[in-house]
Enzyme design. Structure first.
Site, PDB file in Angstrom:
ATOM      1  N   THR A  97     -56.969  27.379   5.392  1.00 58.20           N
ATOM      2  CA  THR A  97     -55.528  27.326   5.123  1.00 58.20           C
ATOM      3  C   THR A  97     -55.233  26.217   4.114  1.00 58.20           C
ATOM      4  O   THR A  97     -55.756  25.114   4.236  1.00 58.20           O
ATOM      5  CB  THR A  97     -54.754  27.010   6.432  1.00 58.20           C
ATOM      6  OG1 THR A  97     -55.229  27.851   7.446  1.00 58.20           O
ATOM      7  CG2 THR A  97     -53.256  27.229   6.243  1.00 58.20           C
ATOM      8  N   ALA A  98     -54.438  26.545   3.122  1.00 56.91           N
ATOM      9  CA  ALA A  98     -53.985  25.566   2.105  1.00 56.91           C
ATOM     10  C   ALA A  98     -55.072  25.160   1.107  1.00 56.91           C
ATOM     11  O   ALA A  98     -54.870  24.227   0.335  1.00 56.91           O
ATOM     12  CB  ALA A  98     -53.362  24.324   2.724  1.00 56.91           C
ATOM     13  N   ALA A  99     -56.195  25.869   1.090  1.00 56.05           N
ATOM     14  CA  ALA A  99     -57.219  25.559   0.074  1.00 56.05           C
ATOM     15  C   ALA A  99     -56.636  25.766  -1.325  1.00 56.05           C
ATOM     16  O   ALA A  99     -56.781  24.922  -2.210  1.00 56.05           O
ATOM     17  CB  ALA A  99     -58.453  26.439   0.269  1.00 56.05           C
ATOM     18  N   GLY A 100     -55.966  26.904  -1.499  1.00 58.69           N
ATOM     19  CA  GLY A 100     -55.372  27.198  -2.808  1.00 58.69           C
ATOM     20  C   GLY A 100     -54.306  26.174  -3.180  1.00 58.69           C
ATOM     21  O   GLY A 100     -54.248  25.711  -4.323  1.00 58.69           O
ATOM     22  N   ASP A 101     -53.466  25.792  -2.220  1.00 58.46           N
ATOM     23  CA  ASP A 101     -52.413  24.801  -2.500  1.00 58.46           C
ATOM     24  C   ASP A 101     -53.034  23.454  -2.866  1.00 58.46           C
ATOM     25  O   ASP A 101     -52.533  22.748  -3.746  1.00 58.46           O
ATOM     26  CB  ASP A 101     -51.492  24.630  -1.274  1.00 58.46           C
ATOM     27  CG  ASP A 101     -50.642  25.865  -1.010  1.00 58.46           C
ATOM     28  OD1 ASP A 101     -50.422  26.646  -1.954  1.00 58.46           O
ATOM     29  OD2 ASP A 101     -50.200  26.046   0.137  1.00 58.46           O
ATOM     30  N   LYS A 123     -45.431  26.896   0.231  1.00 62.40           N
ATOM     31  CA  LYS A 123     -46.392  26.632  -0.855  1.00 62.40           C
ATOM     32  C   LYS A 123     -45.927  25.502  -1.760  1.00 62.40           C
ATOM     33  O   LYS A 123     -46.728  24.678  -2.213  1.00 62.40           O
ATOM     34  CB  LYS A 123     -46.626  27.895  -1.680  1.00 62.40           C
ATOM     35  CG  LYS A 123     -47.420  28.943  -0.923  1.00 62.40           C
ATOM     36  CD  LYS A 123     -47.605  30.199  -1.751  1.00 62.40           C
ATOM     37  CE  LYS A 123     -48.165  31.317  -0.898  1.00 62.40           C
ATOM     38  NZ  LYS A 123     -49.490  31.026  -0.349  1.00 62.40           N
ATOM     39  N   GLY A 124     -44.615  25.454  -2.043  1.00 65.22           N
ATOM     40  CA  GLY A 124     -44.103  24.390  -2.908  1.00 65.22           C
ATOM     41  C   GLY A 124     -44.358  23.021  -2.294  1.00 65.22           C
ATOM     42  O   GLY A 124     -44.923  22.128  -2.926  1.00 65.22           O
ATOM     43  N   GLY A 164     -62.431  31.321  -3.547  1.00 68.72           N
ATOM     44  CA  GLY A 164     -62.869  30.834  -2.239  1.00 68.72           C
ATOM     45  C   GLY A 164     -64.139  29.996  -2.375  1.00 68.72           C
ATOM     46  O   GLY A 164     -64.234  29.148  -3.268  1.00 68.72           O
ATOM     47  N   ASN A 186     -46.411  22.183   0.120  1.00 68.66           N
ATOM     48  CA  ASN A 186     -47.850  21.888   0.259  1.00 68.66           C
ATOM     49  C   ASN A 186     -48.429  21.389  -1.065  1.00 68.66           C
ATOM     50  O   ASN A 186     -49.224  20.440  -1.097  1.00 68.66           O
ATOM     51  CB  ASN A 186     -48.630  23.144   0.679  1.00 68.66           C
ATOM     52  CG  ASN A 186     -48.350  23.556   2.111  1.00 68.66           C
ATOM     53  OD1 ASN A 186     -47.744  22.802   2.876  1.00 68.66           O
ATOM     54  ND2 ASN A 186     -48.783  24.753   2.464  1.00 68.66           N
ATOM     55  N   GLN A 199     -66.803  30.609  -3.578  1.00 73.18           N
ATOM     56  CA  GLN A 199     -67.497  30.810  -4.866  1.00 73.18           C
ATOM     57  C   GLN A 199     -66.944  29.937  -5.983  1.00 73.18           C
ATOM     58  O   GLN A 199     -67.420  30.013  -7.122  1.00 73.18           O
ATOM     59  CB  GLN A 199     -67.338  32.266  -5.299  1.00 73.18           C
ATOM     60  CG  GLN A 199     -68.079  33.224  -4.438  1.00 73.18           C
ATOM     61  CD  GLN A 199     -68.855  34.158  -5.346  1.00 73.18           C
ATOM     62  OE1 GLN A 199     -69.775  33.725  -6.042  1.00 73.18           O
ATOM     63  NE2 GLN A 199     -68.453  35.407  -5.367  1.00 73.18           N
TER      64      GLN A 199
HETATM   65  P1  ADP Z   1     -56.352  30.634  -1.351  1.00 66.71           P
HETATM   66  O1  ADP Z   1     -56.332  29.538  -0.343  1.00 66.71           O
HETATM   67  O2  ADP Z   1     -55.112  30.706  -2.200  1.00 66.71           O
HETATM   68  O3  ADP Z   1     -56.755  31.975  -0.799  1.00 66.71           O
HETATM   69  P2  ADP Z   1     -59.088  30.315  -2.347  1.00 66.71           P
HETATM   70  O4  ADP Z   1     -59.574  30.822  -1.026  1.00 66.71           O
HETATM   71  O5  ADP Z   1     -59.564  31.004  -3.567  1.00 66.71           O
HETATM   72  O6  ADP Z   1     -57.486  30.245  -2.428  1.00 66.71           O
HETATM   73  O7  ADP Z   1     -59.493  28.770  -2.422  1.00 66.71           O
HETATM   74  C1  ADP Z   1     -59.030  27.907  -3.426  1.00 66.71           C
HETATM   75  C2  ADP Z   1     -60.136  26.951  -3.814  1.00 66.71           C
HETATM   76  O8  ADP Z   1     -60.546  26.211  -2.660  1.00 66.71           O
HETATM   77  C3  ADP Z   1     -61.391  27.620  -4.338  1.00 66.71           C
HETATM   78  O9  ADP Z   1     -61.328  27.829  -5.740  1.00 66.71           O
HETATM   79  C4  ADP Z   1     -62.468  26.591  -3.978  1.00 66.71           C
HETATM   80  O10 ADP Z   1     -62.511  25.586  -4.969  1.00 66.71           O
HETATM   81  C5  ADP Z   1     -61.922  25.980  -2.682  1.00 66.71           C
HETATM   82  N1  ADP Z   1     -62.538  26.621  -1.502  1.00 66.71           N
HETATM   83  C6  ADP Z   1     -62.021  27.617  -0.734  1.00 66.71           C
HETATM   84  N2  ADP Z   1     -62.870  27.961   0.249  1.00 66.71           N
HETATM   85  C7  ADP Z   1     -63.950  27.152   0.112  1.00 66.71           C
HETATM   86  C8  ADP Z   1     -65.201  27.005   0.830  1.00 66.71           C
HETATM   87  N3  ADP Z   1     -65.497  27.771   1.888  1.00 66.71           N
HETATM   88  N4  ADP Z   1     -66.074  26.061   0.385  1.00 66.71           N
HETATM   89  C9  ADP Z   1     -65.786  25.275  -0.674  1.00 66.71           C
HETATM   90  N5  ADP Z   1     -64.643  25.364  -1.387  1.00 66.71           N
HETATM   91  C10 ADP Z   1     -63.739  26.296  -0.999  1.00 66.71           C
END
Ligand code: ADP
Length: 305
Positions: free
Chosen positions: A249-253, A41-42, A223, A44, A225
């Site tokens: 994968t890595a959306a949060g990062d 995570k760091g 996610g 990324n 939302q």
């Molecule tokens: P993690 O990867 O830590 O589980 P999330 O799933 O909450 O975190 O995603 C982090 C951010 O990525 C969300 O706040 C959103 O802005 C973006 N994101 C994740 N999934 C989607 C998606 N399907 N469509 C658009 N943006 C997304």
């Protein structure tokens, strides 16, 4: 000089095997492919901040193995300053990942060198922390080290971000006053607050509980939302850009790294959240972790379209 983000955290080599199905205990399966991919995570979040416009330094530990050089090189390829990466005895952090044909995975993470990132090591790089505009930390290093970084960041008057991942329970109460932005996802917000989080309303309840516990500002990522921003003044929901998700994968990062870079570059809180969300949305349209993180120009082009 671009604004500076210092990431204190983990570097892992992901050892990714694809197999028809996950093996049972005692079973040997023939796999379909194998790849080594830089992660943690760091690392990324450091890559995300660097690609998204900040000057980045990383403080962390790698081991004395073949992966150490690859982990360092992956960061250097992004112009990340690695002078505060220490080499320590033993193995680098690794994640052993098996992915089956249905996309289900099983993962074992070994902290390795990440577990040897102590407050003493960080104290040796105090000038790096002092040069930061924004300091970013996660929980893949020892908890007492995270506590030290948060407190030192506060003493130095820096903007301090904690992405409490992975989270298994409440945070130490004395951390809250040292954190400017606490950024959990839904499951982490649930672990931290002890409340279920699976909707905007339940996220508001959890964020409210974390604010009552002493957190200044909380951003719960939701996610597709988007995210919920909470402070003592109330809540604001930021909807995510609509995209066709291929691999989250890595959306949060990407969100955390992008948000940190944008804040360091002087954007307002709300604009930094929107920027992080656009970057994260782009990352879910691409496969993989670090390879999926977009560049600043991709985010600018997406906003303009
Ligand atoms: P993690 O990867 O830590 O589980 P999330 O799933 O909450 O975190 O995603 C982090 C951010 O990525 C969300 O706040 C959103 O802005 C973006 N994101 C994740 N999934 C989607 C998606 N399907 N469509 C658009 N943006 C997304």
């Amino acid at each position: 000089m671009p604004a500076s983000v210092v990431v204190v955290g983990s570097l892992n080599m992901d050892l990714v095997t694809r197999a028809p199905r996950l093996p049972r205990g005692g079973e040997t399966l023939i796999g379909e492919s194998f790849a080594t991919v830089s992660g943690g995570k760091g690392a990324n979040q450091a890559v995300a901040s660097a690609r998204l416009g900040a000057q980045v330094s990383m403080i962390g530990c790698v081991g004395e193995d073949a992966y150490a050089g690859q982990l360092r090189a992956a960061l250097q390829a992004e112009q990340i300053d690695c002078r505060a990466l220490s080499s320590v005895e033993g193995s680098s952090g690794v994640a052993l990942i098996v992915v089956d044909d249905s996309g289900q995975n099983a993962i074992v993470i070994v902290a390795g060198a990440n577990g040897l990132l102590t407050p003493d090591v960080i104290a040796g790089y105090d000038s790096v922390l002092a040069a930061a505009d924004v300091i970013v930390c996660q929980l893949e290093i020892p908890m007492h080290t995270v506590g030290y970084v948060l407190k030192r960041g506060r003493e130095l008057g820096k903007t301090v971000i904690l992405n409490p991942a992975p989270a298994s329970g409440p945070l130490p109460a004395d951390w809250f006053s040292c954190i400017d932005y606490l950024i959990p996802n839904e499951s982490e917000a649930s672990a931290l607050s002890g409340l279920p989080v699976d909707s905007l309303e339940s996220a508001e309840r959890a964020a409210g509980q974390l604010i009552a516990a002493g957190a200044g500002k909380v951003i719960i990522t939701l996610g597709a939302q988007g995210s919920l921003f909470a402070s003592g003044q109330g809540f604001e929901h930021f909807a995510a850009p609509r995209v066709k998700a291929i691999d989250t994968t890595a959306a949060g990062d990407t969100f955390v790294g992008g948000f940190a870079a944008a804040l360091a570059c002087g954007k307002s809180e709300a604009d930094a959240i929107r920027f992080g969300q656009t970057a994260a949305a782009l990352s879910v349209t691409r496969a993989g972790a670090q390879p999926s993180i977009p560049a600043l120009s991709d985010v600018q082009a997406f906003k303009a379209s």
